[in-house]
Design an enzyme around this catalytic site. Structure first.
Site, PDB file in Angstrom:
ATOM      1  CD  GLU A   1      -2.604  -8.774  -1.609  1.00  9.37           C
ATOM      2  OE1 GLU A   1      -2.397  -7.638  -1.173  1.00  9.37           O
ATOM      3  OE2 GLU A   1      -3.283  -9.009  -2.633  1.00  9.37           O
TER       4      GLU A   1
ATOM      5  CD  GLU B   1      -7.660  -5.445   2.972  1.00  7.89           C
ATOM      6  OE1 GLU B   1      -7.893  -4.291   2.547  1.00  7.89           O
ATOM      7  OE2 GLU B   1      -6.588  -6.031   2.767  1.00  7.89           O
TER       8      GLU B   1
ATOM      9  CB  SER C   1      -0.946   0.004   1.200  1.00  7.15           C
ATOM     10  OG  SER C   1      -0.243  -0.243   2.404  1.00  7.15           O
TER      11      SER C   1
END
Length: 302
Positions: A129, A196, A59
């Protein structure tokens, strides 16, 4: 006879957070605090605030590097940021995000990238991820000796395939997929997993199946810890604000006010004032003036 005052007690020195410590915190029900950080000053703040885990997330792409999303950020960019964060930390566990395209193609590529984050940036662990093939990559990295944090639910690197930046697991079928991904990562040897953007009730249903620390971000309060992006929780930038973000400060507003005040004082010649300048001994100043050549005036001698 009076007793002499005791000197103030030194604050206890925190021991470095380890994988074992995180497992102990989960077992004892102690919430785990995790934040992102992308530079040395932010790392120092995280250290002084006593957080447990710091993530140098991909991010950084849209929070500090100006990209539209996380996909373009490179390994080299994240390594530079992670190394800066490492220099500001003593206690928290440092986790580096493996960026899109740096681990998916093969186990060998995944291991090579993970090892770079440990060797070149000083990370204690890496994060990747998704489940499926990502679980295979996680297993390979763990076997190579690098701890891995997993990430399920909304996975920003593949958000397009998920229908955009939206909550995941909102149907029974999709919730089952989240569980399967989490179990696969757990079986692969991940020491922790990020959940998330998952409905809190789904997290509640999944948690009894998990044996490693689960860190939530928009996944409800039943996880073992929480993570937020530093720039979100401090309101360092404007723009999209996910539902799960709470602002704990308004740093950008303070920064703008400070720069506006600086600009105003420069334009009105109130800054710098005498207290912001250096002095010189009077005799040295006189000696300087005596040595200076005469100033030639424009048009002199006409």
């Amino acid at each position: 006879m009076s007793t002499p005052p005791r000197p103030p007690a030194e604050p206890p020195v925190r021991k470095p957070v380890t994988l074992t410590k995180l497992a102990e915190m989960r077992a004892l029900g102690e919430p785990i605090v995790m934040v992102t950080a992308y530079d040395h000053p932010s790392a120092v703040v995280a250290e002084e605030a006593g957080v447990d885990v710091v993530l140098v997330g991909d991010s950084a792409a849209n929070n500090v590097l100006g990209y539209a999303d996380t996909v373009p950020v490179t390994v080299e960019e994240l390594l530079m940021l992670a190394a800066a964060v490492r220099r500001g930390l003593r206690t928290p566990l440092l986790v580096g995000d493996l960026p899109f395209g740096s681990y998916e193609a093969s186990d060998a590529l995944a291991v090579q990238t993970a090892q770079r984050f440990v060797k070149e940036a000083g990370c204690d662990a890496v994060k990747l991820e998704g489940g499926g093939a990502s679980a295979d990559r996680a297993h390979a990295i763990v076997r190579a000796g690098v701890p891995v944090m997993g990430h399920v639910g909304l996975t920003p690197q593949t958000a397009t395939m998920l229908g955009g930046y939206r909550a995941q697991g909102r149907t029974a079928l999709r919730a089952r997929h989240v569980l399967e991904d989490a179990l696969a990562l757990q079986e692969a040897g991940c020491f922790s997993i990020v959940f998330e953007a998952i409905p809190a009730a789904v997290t509640d249903a999944i948690m009894p199946h998990m044996e490693v620390p689960i860190i939530g971000i928009g996944a409800g309060p039943s996880t073992d810890g929480q993570v937020l992006v530093l720039h979100d929780l401090l309101a360092i930038h404007d723009g999209f604000k996910p539902k799960f973000v709470k602002r704990f400060a308004a740093v950008k507003d303070e920064m703008r006010r400070g720069v506006e005040a600086y600009a105003e004082e420069v334009r009105t010649r109130r800054f710098p004032a005498a207290e912001h300048t250096y002095g010189i001994a009077p005799e040295e100043l006189e000696r300087l003036k005596a040595d200076l050549p005469p100033v030639e005036r424009l048009g002199a001698g006409r």
